[in-house]
Each structure stands twice: as structure tokens, then as C-alpha cells.
Write a protein that holds these residues in place. Structure first.
Motif, mmCIF file in Angstrom:
data_model
loop_
_atom_site.group_PDB
_atom_site.id
_atom_site.type_symbol
_atom_site.label_atom_id
_atom_site.label_comp_id
_atom_site.label_asym_id
_atom_site.label_seq_id
_atom_site.Cartn_x
_atom_site.Cartn_y
_atom_site.Cartn_z
ATOM 1 N N LEU A 89 -7.599 14.518 -13.942
ATOM 2 C CA LEU A 89 -7.570 13.965 -12.585
ATOM 3 C C LEU A 89 -6.207 13.294 -12.407
ATOM 4 O O LEU A 89 -5.876 12.369 -13.145
ATOM 5 C CB LEU A 89 -8.712 12.961 -12.422
ATOM 6 C CG LEU A 89 -9.039 12.518 -10.994
ATOM 7 C CD1 LEU A 89 -10.401 11.838 -10.978
ATOM 8 C CD2 LEU A 89 -8.026 11.585 -10.402
ATOM 9 N N LEU A 90 -5.434 13.795 -11.462
ATOM 10 C CA LEU A 90 -4.120 13.207 -11.201
ATOM 11 C C LEU A 90 -4.135 12.493 -9.858
ATOM 12 O O LEU A 90 -4.721 12.996 -8.902
ATOM 13 C CB LEU A 90 -3.029 14.278 -11.094
ATOM 14 C CG LEU A 90 -2.734 15.167 -12.276
ATOM 15 C CD1 LEU A 90 -3.457 16.492 -12.103
ATOM 16 C CD2 LEU A 90 -1.236 15.405 -12.392
ATOM 17 N N GLU A 91 -3.449 11.351 -9.825
ATOM 18 C CA GLU A 91 -3.287 10.671 -8.547
ATOM 19 C C GLU A 91 -1.806 10.376 -8.327
ATOM 20 O O GLU A 91 -1.091 9.979 -9.248
ATOM 21 C CB GLU A 91 -4.077 9.364 -8.515
ATOM 22 C CG GLU A 91 -4.133 8.766 -7.120
ATOM 23 C CD GLU A 91 -4.749 7.382 -7.125
ATOM 24 O OE1 GLU A 91 -5.932 7.275 -6.755
ATOM 25 O OE2 GLU A 91 -4.041 6.427 -7.522
ATOM 26 N N ALA A 118 3.161 14.182 4.341
ATOM 27 C CA ALA A 118 3.786 15.506 4.212
ATOM 28 C C ALA A 118 4.648 15.565 2.945
ATOM 29 O O ALA A 118 4.549 16.521 2.156
ATOM 30 C CB ALA A 118 4.624 15.808 5.450
ATOM 31 N N ALA A 119 5.458 14.527 2.743
ATOM 32 C CA ALA A 119 6.321 14.505 1.560
ATOM 33 C C ALA A 119 5.486 14.464 0.287
ATOM 34 O O ALA A 119 5.790 15.155 -0.704
ATOM 35 C CB ALA A 119 7.241 13.291 1.616
ATOM 36 N N ALA A 120 4.409 13.678 0.320
ATOM 37 C CA ALA A 120 3.558 13.548 -0.868
ATOM 38 C C ALA A 120 2.935 14.903 -1.216
ATOM 39 O O ALA A 120 2.918 15.321 -2.378
ATOM 40 C CB ALA A 120 2.465 12.515 -0.619
ATOM 41 N N ARG A 121 2.423 15.572 -0.193
ATOM 42 C CA ARG A 121 1.759 16.858 -0.447
ATOM 43 C C ARG A 121 2.745 17.875 -1.016
ATOM 44 O O ARG A 121 2.439 18.574 -1.991
ATOM 45 C CB ARG A 121 1.126 17.382 0.854
ATOM 46 C CG ARG A 121 0.427 18.723 0.702
ATOM 47 C CD ARG A 121 -0.425 19.070 1.908
ATOM 48 N NE ARG A 121 -1.596 18.217 2.015
ATOM 49 C CZ ARG A 121 -2.730 18.427 1.350
ATOM 50 N NH1 ARG A 121 -2.848 19.445 0.530
ATOM 51 N NH2 ARG A 121 -3.743 17.608 1.488
ATOM 52 N N THR A 122 3.932 17.929 -0.441
ATOM 53 C CA THR A 122 4.934 18.899 -0.911
ATOM 54 C C THR A 122 5.252 18.639 -2.392
ATOM 55 O O THR A 122 5.240 19.559 -3.221
ATOM 56 C CB THR A 122 6.231 18.755 -0.074
ATOM 57 O OG1 THR A 122 5.866 18.873 1.294
ATOM 58 C CG2 THR A 122 7.248 19.806 -0.436
ATOM 59 N N ARG A 123 5.510 17.381 -2.718
ATOM 60 C CA ARG A 123 5.888 17.043 -4.092
ATOM 61 C C ARG A 123 4.732 17.332 -5.064
ATOM 62 O O ARG A 123 4.929 17.872 -6.149
ATOM 63 C CB ARG A 123 6.237 15.547 -4.142
ATOM 64 C CG ARG A 123 7.188 15.175 -5.231
ATOM 65 C CD ARG A 123 7.715 13.776 -5.034
ATOM 66 N NE ARG A 123 8.630 13.673 -3.920
ATOM 67 C CZ ARG A 123 8.708 12.610 -3.109
ATOM 68 N NH1 ARG A 123 7.929 11.585 -3.291
ATOM 69 N NH2 ARG A 123 9.570 12.583 -2.115
ATOM 70 N N GLN A 129 0.865 -1.188 0.000
ATOM 71 C CA GLN A 129 0.000 0.000 0.000
ATOM 72 C C GLN A 129 0.896 1.232 0.000
ATOM 73 O O GLN A 129 1.883 1.264 0.734
ATOM 74 C CB GLN A 129 -0.827 0.043 1.299
ATOM 75 C CG GLN A 129 -1.924 -0.986 1.395
ATOM 76 C CD GLN A 129 -3.238 -0.460 0.838
ATOM 77 O OE1 GLN A 129 -3.284 0.581 0.185
ATOM 78 N NE2 GLN A 129 -4.307 -1.192 1.066
ATOM 79 N N PRO A 130 0.547 2.271 -0.773
ATOM 80 C CA PRO A 130 1.319 3.512 -0.648
ATOM 81 C C PRO A 130 1.094 4.117 0.745
ATOM 82 O O PRO A 130 0.034 3.932 1.334
ATOM 83 C CB PRO A 130 0.728 4.407 -1.736
ATOM 84 C CG PRO A 130 -0.609 3.843 -2.036
ATOM 85 C CD PRO A 130 -0.567 2.380 -1.709
ATOM 86 N N ALA A 131 2.110 4.812 1.252
ATOM 87 C CA ALA A 131 1.963 5.436 2.572
ATOM 88 C C ALA A 131 0.984 6.612 2.496
ATOM 89 O O ALA A 131 0.319 6.945 3.468
ATOM 90 C CB ALA A 131 3.323 5.911 3.072
ATOM 91 N N ALA A 132 0.921 7.241 1.335
ATOM 92 C CA ALA A 132 -0.002 8.372 1.179
ATOM 93 C C ALA A 132 -0.477 8.417 -0.264
ATOM 94 O O ALA A 132 0.270 8.075 -1.181
ATOM 95 C CB ALA A 132 0.701 9.678 1.515
ATOM 96 N N THR A 133 -1.728 8.811 -0.457
ATOM 97 C CA THR A 133 -2.258 8.975 -1.808
ATOM 98 C C THR A 133 -2.854 10.370 -1.912
ATOM 99 O O THR A 133 -3.650 10.773 -1.060
ATOM 100 C CB THR A 133 -3.339 7.918 -2.101
ATOM 101 O OG1 THR A 133 -2.762 6.633 -1.915
ATOM 102 C CG2 THR A 133 -3.843 8.027 -3.525
#
Ligand code: FAD
Ligand code: ZN
Length: 476
Positions: free
Chosen positions: A289-291, A299-304, A224-228
Motif C-alpha cells: 500500500l503506497l501513499e 493533477a501533478a500528484a496523479r501524474t507523478r 495539509q497536503p494539497a492532494a493525497t
């Protein structure tokens, strides 16, 4: 009715139990409807019987009985196929073989990252079984609440995660198949490497019920990804969408898990038929629509992700964007995308094209083909959406507002198809990307595939189904 076929329903009752054989004579008309009318309501078949075996051994016995009677079989899973391949023809002589009762998850191997499940498992249940073990089964499509794993493999389904994880074929490691002679091929394997002769598995994947009956499969899982993260981006042109894709690929690499495009009219139809769904960015000519799935955490996902969207706005590819702030918001963005096929069918009969092209060619193809169609059919409404990251468009046409849709299709479907499919040729595109050939595109396949490829396919069919009893008249 005389001859062996007349006695077949009774033979089938002895194999699967009387309650699992439905016939018109048995007074099952109402229950039969769900099996004999396809999802698009375009094909209504008749069947000698609908038979619902509960195990692989029962499937094999059913196939042997039908083979002995010389009766054709049409395998069916969730009956969500879009090309008329899973319902019998109108003759009333075919047996519909429903796999829905083969619905057990047989095994999940977390260390090997595999799941083995029966063909009739609803896709959503396979996803859920993986999630319960903390893992991801990435195959995902709008019909996942009712389509089955066997149907997904038989059509080599694509869906919304192909960009990152591949289509059903790429997720499949092994199969269990009942052959046209009623033997069981035990090919369930969780091996990533197994070069032991010709690849039988890949023959059955995508064969649309014409070469064998898939009864179970071993499929790859992922962590599972840590964040989506999910976002919608407004673009002025399709060319800008393609620029956004390039940028997203560079910045997110394998963290880009979804890239769907939706034309304004496709979303207008959703707004018309499902007005309760929130629609951010309502005036965008194109909405992407991007995922983004990230292994490092939220936090890292949101920043990127925000940096990507900021850069895309700065470069002029994107006019505006919204990032989902919660799982519920993310679901509602996906819900918009997934509601397009349903909104289209609410709007009325339509002409669907499931086409693929090199991503780089899509803007020019759409511009040219839109112009050709609108010049020939003024007022035609073009519903364009799809998996842009895979170069796969659902490039559909709804008749002019107020026209009789059925009559429009009767008169013009053939010509509309010709215009679209001919337009693909100079761009090196395909007239069938992920939905399959079925009954709908059989003539197209015969006309457009190379004679050498067709001859090889016919030889494969003759070798695996010499009596021609499996889903005859489909694909070839
Ligand atoms: P069915 O419709 O029952 O059968 C499809 C074909 O497979 C038939 O030819 C049938 O004979 C054969 N078959 C079924 N089960 C077996 C078996 N066990 N063994 C051998 N042959 C079998 N497809 C995509 O690829 N991507 C999408 O994004 C997508 N979105 C969709 C959205 C909606 C709303 C709908 C209705 C459909 C969508 N589809 C999509 C179409 C897609 O083909 C199906 O949803 C799914 O893959 C078919 O599964 P099913 O169990 O319903 O198969
Ligand atoms: Zn699709």
C-alpha cells in the motif's frame, strides 16, 4: 484489608468524586472489565480501584495519595496497548489510573504549527482538531479511534506515517507530567530549539508509565497536503517490494508518506473475517500500500504517482497495481490494511512480533526465519505485514489450522520467540519496534539489552520513581 491501602478508595473518592472511583466492593464489576482486560484478551488484572481524575491537579493528588499509602499505580489511556503494560497485575493491590477524562484540546497555534492537548484525548480527536484548522496531525494507527495521545507518547507509537513524519517522539515538543511524588512538571513548550539541560521530555516519551504520568503534550502539526494518492501494488517477492520502495523514494522523495506491506495470508484472514471488504489483487503473494502526499495538487500528484507505478511495472518489481480514484476508495484500501490486526484477533490467540530491521535485510531475514519456523512447527500460519518503509514488520504466528490456540501458545510461544529474536541478531534487528516492552517483553529486554544500558535504565528509574510505585514490573 488493614493499613493505609484499605482507606485509599475513600481518599480517592474525596479527590475525584465518588462517581469516578470504581471498585469491586462498589458493585462496579461490569464497568471494571473495560479497564482490567487488555485489548488482546491475554491479560486480565485486578485492581484495588479504578480512578478517573478530571484534571492535572486531580492526577497529582491521586499520585500523592497512592504514594502515601505505598500503593502502586498503573496509568492507562485507551487500553489498546499490545504488550500487557496498561492493565494491573493479578494481585488486586494496584490502582488503575485512567486518563480518559483529561480529554481537552487546550490550544492550537496555526502559525507555530503546534497543538496542545491533554493525555486522554483520543488520537482521532487530535487529528480532527488539526483538520478543523486546515492542518495535519500526522500520527496515525489502526487503533486511532480509541487510543489516546498520552498512551501514544508513553509507548512512543509509530504507525503508518513514520516514514515521512517520524514516530510520536519526533512529533512531540513538550510535555506536562505528574511525577512519582505527585509534583507537576510543566514542560509544555512549542519550541523547536531548547537546549536547556538534559532532555526530560525524551525520558518520559516511551517510558510506558514507569517514570511519570503524562497529562498533556504539545505536538507538531504540518500543512495539509494539497492532494493525497493511494495505490495497491502486487509484488511477487519481498525483494521486489524493497526495490519498489527504493524507486518510490527516489521518485517521490518526501512525498512518499506511506509504504505498508501485506503478505497474502494476512489478507486471506481479512477476507475470511470481513468478507464485505473489497480485495483488489487477491492473488498477489505480497501487496504494497503506497501513499503519496503532494503539495502541488491532484493533477501533478496523479501524474507523478502513475509514472512511478508504470516504471515499477516496467522494471519488473510490480506485477499489477490499482490507484484509488476517490477518497472513499483510498479509505477502503487503508481499511484492508488496518483490518489485519482485528482479523487476527478474530482468528484466535496468536504470537505477535513487532520487529525492526534494516530494510535491505528484510527479504533474507523473512526467508530464513519462515523456513526455521515451518521446519519446527509444520502447518504454522505466518501472518506477515507492517510498515516496510520503516523496516518494521509485524511478523506474527497463528497456530496450525484446527489446533487449540491457547494450548499452542502455552507450549510453544517461548520457543517461537527465541527462534525469531535470535534470527534478528545477525541482521542487526530489534525485537521491539513500536509497541513497547510492557509485561510481555520484559524478560526479553533483561536478556537481550546490554548490561550497561540496563544498569543506566535502572538508575533512571530509581531516580525518578524512588519508591517504585509507577507501573512496577513493567519494562524493567
Ligand atoms: P494504553 O494501552 O492505555 O497504555 C499503553 C502503555 O502506556 C501502558 O504501559 C500505560 O501504562 C502507558 N500509559 C498510557 N497512558 C499514559 C499516560 N498518560 N502517562 C503515562 N503512561 C501512560 N502501535 C503503534 O505504535 N503502531 C501501530 O501501527 C499500532 N497499531 C495498532 C493497531 C491496533 C488495532 C491496536 C489495538 C494497537 C495498535 N498499536 C500500534 C499499539 C499501540 O501501543 C497503541 O494503540 C497506542 O499507542 C496506545 O495508546 P493507549 O492510549 O491505548 O495506551
Ligand atoms: Zn504497526
Amino acid at each position: 484489608m488493614i493499613g493505609p491501602a484499605a482507606a485509599l478508595p475513600d481518599v480517592l473518592r474525596r479527590i475525584v468524586g465518588a462517581g469516578h472511583v470504581l471498585t469491586v466492593e462498589g458493585g462496579d464489576d461490569r464497568a471494571l472489565e473495560a479497564y482490567l482486560l487488555d485489548w488482546r484478551r491475554r491479560w486480565r488484572g485486578r485492581a484495588l480501584a479504578v480512578v478517573r481524575p478530571g484534571s492535572t491537579a486531580e492526577v497529582a493528588a491521586v499520585v500523592r495519595a497512592c504514594a502515601a499509602a505505598g500503593t502502586a499505580l498503573v496509568p492507562q489511556g485507551g487500553n489498546t496497548g499490545l504488550v500487557g503494560g496498561g492493565v494491573p497485575d493479578a494481585s488486586g493491590t494496584q490502582v488503575l489510573l485512567s486518563l480518559q477524562r483529561l480529554n481537552r484540546v487546550r490550544a492550537l497555534d496555526a502559525a507555530n504549527l503546534t497543538i496542545t492537548a491533554e493525555a486522554g484525548c483520543v488520537l482521532h480527536h487530535v487529528q480532527q482538531a488539526a483538520a478543523d484548522a486546515g492542518l495535519l496531525f500526522p500520527l496515525s494507527l489502526a487503533a486511532e479511534g480509541s487510543c489516546t495521545l498520552g498512551g501514544n507518547l508513553a509507548t512512543n507509537a509509530g504507525g503508518t506515517q513514520v516514514l515521512r513524519f517520524g514516530n510520536a517522539r519526533e512529533l512531540c515538543l513538550g510535555l506536562e507530567v505528574v511525577t512519582a511524588e505527585g509534583e507537576v512538571w510543566e514542560g509544555l513548550s512549542g519550541l523547536r530549539k531548547d537546549n536547556t539541560g538534559y532532555d526530560l521530555r525524551d525520558l518520559f516519551v516511551g517510558s510506558e508509565g514507569t517514570l511519570g504520568v503524562i497529562t498533556a503534550a504539545t505536538m507538531k502539526l504540518s500543512p495539509q497536503p494539497a492532494a493525497t494518492m493511494t495505490a495497491l501494488a502486487a509484488c511477487d517477492t519481498l525483494a521486489a517490494c524493497v526495490e519498489l520502495l527504493k524507486l518510490a523514494r527516489t521518485r517521490l522523495a518526501s512525498g512518499l508518506t506511506g509504504f505498508e506491506v501485506m503478505g497474502r495470508f494476512a489478507l486471506d484472514l481479512v477476507a475470511r473475517h470481513f468478507p464485505q471488504l473489497p480485495r483488489p489483487l487477491p492473488s498477489a503473494p505480497w501487496t504494497v500500500l503506497l501513499e503519496h502526499g503532494d503539495t502541488e495538487g491532484v493533477a501533478a500528484a496523479r501524474t507523478r504517482f502513475e509514472a512511478l507505478l508504470g516504471a515499477a511495472i516496467e522494471a519488473g518489481h510490480v506485477a499489477d497495481a490499482v490507484v484509488a480514484e476517490s477518497l472513499a476508495q483510498s479509505r477502503s484500501l487503508w481499511h484492508l490494511r488496518e483490518s489485519i490486526p482485528l482479523a487476527q484477533s478474530e482468528e484466535g490467540l496468536n504470537i505477535k512480533h513487532d520487529i525492526s530491521l534494516p530494510v535491505s535485510a528484510i527479504p533474507a531475514f523473512v526467508e530464513r526465519t519462515d523456513a526455521l519456523l515451518l521446519a519446527r512447527f509444520p502447518g504454522a500460519r505466518l501472518v506477515n505485514f507492517g510498515h516496510l518503509g520503516d523496516g518494521n514488520l509485524h511478523y506474527n504466528l497463528q497456530c496450525p489450522e484446527g489446533d487449540d490456540a491457547r494450548r499452542f501458545l502455552e507450549q510453544h510461544e517461548h520457543e517461537v520467540n527465541r527462534i525469531v529474536f535470535d534470527a534478528l541478531v545477525p541482521f542487526g534487528g530489534s525485537f521491539s519496534a513500536e509497541h513497547g516492552i510492557g509485561a510481555l517483553k520484559r524478560d526479553e529486554l533483561a536478556a537481550r539489552k546490554s548490561p550497561v544500558a540496563l544498569a543506566l535504565m535502572r538508575r533512571v528509574k530509581a531516580a525518578l520513581d524512588p519508591a517504585g510505585i509507577l507501573n512496577p514490573g513493567r519494562v524493567l
